[in-house]
Structure formats: structure tokens, C-alpha cells
Write a protein that holds these residues in place. Sequence first.
Motif, PDB file in Angstrom:
ATOM      1  N   ARG A  46       0.843  -1.198   0.000  1.00  0.00           N
ATOM      2  CA  ARG A  46       0.000   0.000   0.000  1.00  0.00           C
ATOM      3  C   ARG A  46       0.875   1.243   0.000  1.00  0.00           C
ATOM      4  NH1 ARG A  46      -5.978  -0.162   0.459  1.00  0.00           N
ATOM      5  NH2 ARG A  46      -6.345  -2.350  -0.060  1.00  0.00           N
TER       6      ARG A  46
ATOM      7  N   LYS B 258     -15.543   0.107  -3.867  1.00  0.00           N
ATOM      8  CA  LYS B 258     -14.266  -0.498  -3.500  1.00  0.00           C
ATOM      9  C   LYS B 258     -14.284  -1.969  -3.916  1.00  0.00           C
ATOM     10  CE  LYS B 258     -13.759   2.651   0.406  1.00  0.00           C
ATOM     11  NZ  LYS B 258     -12.562   3.361  -0.024  1.00  0.00           N
TER      12      LYS B 258
ATOM     13  N   LEU C 131      -7.776  -2.199  -5.192  1.00  0.00           N
ATOM     14  CA  LEU C 131      -6.767  -1.154  -5.091  1.00  0.00           C
ATOM     15  C   LEU C 131      -6.981  -0.267  -3.870  1.00  0.00           C
ATOM     16  CD1 LEU C 131      -6.414   0.006  -8.819  1.00  0.00           C
ATOM     17  CD2 LEU C 131      -4.945  -1.561  -7.541  1.00  0.00           C
ATOM     18  N   ASP C 132      -8.234  -0.020  -3.513  1.00  0.00           N
ATOM     19  CA  ASP C 132      -8.498   0.898  -2.409  1.00  0.00           C
ATOM     20  C   ASP C 132      -9.472   0.324  -1.388  1.00  0.00           C
ATOM     21  OD1 ASP C 132     -11.028   1.192  -3.678  1.00  0.00           O
ATOM     22  OD2 ASP C 132     -10.251   2.832  -4.877  1.00  0.00           O
TER      23      ASP C 132
ATOM     24  N   TYR D  95      -8.513  12.457  -1.982  1.00  0.00           N
ATOM     25  CA  TYR D  95      -8.970  11.526  -0.953  1.00  0.00           C
ATOM     26  C   TYR D  95      -8.079  11.568   0.274  1.00  0.00           C
ATOM     27  CZ  TYR D  95      -5.143   8.343  -2.196  1.00  0.00           C
ATOM     28  OH  TYR D  95      -3.903   7.785  -2.406  1.00  0.00           O
TER      29      TYR D  95
ATOM     30  N   VAL E 182      -3.421   3.284  -1.107  1.00  0.00           N
ATOM     31  CA  VAL E 182      -3.871   2.581  -2.314  1.00  0.00           C
ATOM     32  C   VAL E 182      -2.904   1.445  -2.643  1.00  0.00           C
ATOM     33  CG1 VAL E 182      -4.353   2.809  -4.777  1.00  0.00           C
ATOM     34  CG2 VAL E 182      -4.985   4.649  -3.197  1.00  0.00           C
ATOM     35  N   SER E 183      -3.458   0.283  -2.968  1.00  0.00           N
ATOM     36  CA  SER E 183      -2.623  -0.869  -3.269  1.00  0.00           C
ATOM     37  C   SER E 183      -1.851  -0.685  -4.563  1.00  0.00           C
ATOM     38  CB  SER E 183      -3.477  -2.136  -3.361  1.00  0.00           C
ATOM     39  OG  SER E 183      -2.667  -3.250  -3.683  1.00  0.00           O
TER      40      SER E 183
ATOM     41  N   VAL F 185     -11.733   7.072  -0.664  1.00  0.00           N
ATOM     42  CA  VAL F 185     -11.651   7.100  -2.122  1.00  0.00           C
ATOM     43  C   VAL F 185     -13.059   6.989  -2.692  1.00  0.00           C
ATOM     44  CG1 VAL F 185     -10.821   5.883  -4.163  1.00  0.00           C
ATOM     45  CG2 VAL F 185      -9.334   6.120  -2.163  1.00  0.00           C
TER      46      VAL F 185
ATOM     47  N   ASP G 123      -6.542   9.139   3.536  1.00  0.00           N
ATOM     48  CA  ASP G 123      -6.271   7.760   3.946  1.00  0.00           C
ATOM     49  C   ASP G 123      -5.841   7.741   5.400  1.00  0.00           C
ATOM     50  OD1 ASP G 123      -3.016   7.130   4.000  1.00  0.00           O
ATOM     51  OD2 ASP G 123      -3.555   8.804   2.696  1.00  0.00           O
TER      52      ASP G 123
ATOM     53  N   ASN H  96      -9.927   4.445   3.885  1.00  0.00           N
ATOM     54  CA  ASN H  96      -9.833   5.687   3.129  1.00  0.00           C
ATOM     55  C   ASN H  96     -11.220   6.131   2.685  1.00  0.00           C
ATOM     56  OD1 ASN H  96     -10.411   4.499   0.368  1.00  0.00           O
ATOM     57  ND2 ASN H  96      -8.605   3.293   0.949  1.00  0.00           N
TER      58      ASN H  96
END
Length: 227
Positions: A34, A210, A214-215, A181, A38-39, A206, A183, A204
Motif C-alpha cells: 500500500r 471499492k 486497489l483501495d 482523498y 492505495v494498493s 476514495v 487515507d 480511506n
Amino acid sequence: MKLSWLAPAAVLVASVSAQAAEVSSSVTMTNDYRFRGVSQTSGDPAVQASIDVGFDNGVYAGIWGSNVNFGDSDNANLEVDYYVGKYGEITDELGYDANIYYFQYHGYTDGTDIDFFELDFRLSYKDFTALYAYAPDYINSDQDYHYLALDYSTSITEAVNLDLHAGYTFGEYYEDLDAEYADYSVGISGSTAVLDLSVAYLFNDVKGSKTDDLDDNTVVFSVSRTF
């Protein structure tokens, strides 16, 4: 993007090479890489490694690498970061750390170039650390990127720390996408005789569903060894 901007940094490191230098390296395994919430591996594990050299006057430089997977079939598979910086103390309780990063991504087969450089500045006071990061040409988009973060780490026991984090991503690139965004993470970390361990819950705000790994809100584990 070329690495020519690193030339002044190389001169800086060379100018202190006559001083005593300490070289260290690390290897890390994590269930999800991460970066600012975000991944970078689509929720998959990552193996990461670094090598650093530091000098008595606070100047340091290093290279860090990790596998990546942004989810597309024609995408990067390796990230390599180069950095040089300097840390020091302003007062007994107030410290700073300023550095330059160059983020480089390998594996694209269509000629895509998203390499970029970033300037980071940190101030630390007691158990708090504040970060401001700025990229003038984020992922070669001709748009800027900014990141603000505040971290708090304190000892729960002699062997375990409580780690809290809050960050905010913004700038022209994210404004155009209406995708700014925040986190957050809450975790604990500690060390054994040979390993550094950490676990944290990341979440997060975002925008959007989801569902792409990724998030997603997630728990991230990591195990590191420093040599």
C-alpha cells in the motif's frame, strides 16, 4: 523521464564520501503493498528490498524496489525508487528530513512512461511526524501532486508501538479526476532480535465502489529484516 536531475544529488553524496559511511539493507514481505492508502499490487503480496548508505553529517542515499501490479494486462511489474536526502535536528525535540525521490516503473510493453520525481519534507516533534510531498509532473501527466500526512507513534510496552496515520492526496492531477482523498491507518509494530513486525488496518474515503482491490479497506501485515 531521465535521471539527469539526480546529478546534483550525486555530487552532494560524493562530496561527503570521505566521511565515515554506514551501509545497511533490508528485505520486507507484506500481504499488500500500500502506498498512501492505495494498493500497488492489486491486493496481492509483495517482496521489497533496499540498500542505503548514510554519512555522519546526516546525508544519505539509497535504492528501494518492489513488485507492483496495477491491474492492467499491459502494466508495470517492478517499481524501483532512488532517493537522496539529509536529516538533522533543529532543537533537541524538533528534527527534519528532506529528500528527493525518483520513482521508476518497469514492465510496460507499449512504451508507457510514468516515472516521476518527488520532493519530500518531514518535521518530527516528540512522537509526531508531519510530511509534505510534492511532485511537479506526477506520472508524466504535466500536472502536479501534493500529499500531506501526520503520523503518531508511541510505545505501548517496551516491545510494541502504537502507530496512527492520517494523510490527504490532492493537486491538479486528482482535482481534474475529482478524486482527492484521505487515507488513514491504525496499527501496532515491534521488533524481535532479528525481525521487525507490523500489522495495521487501513481505510480511506476514495470515491466510487471499492471492488478493484486497489483501495479496499484492509489489514496489512509486514515482516522485515535489516542487515
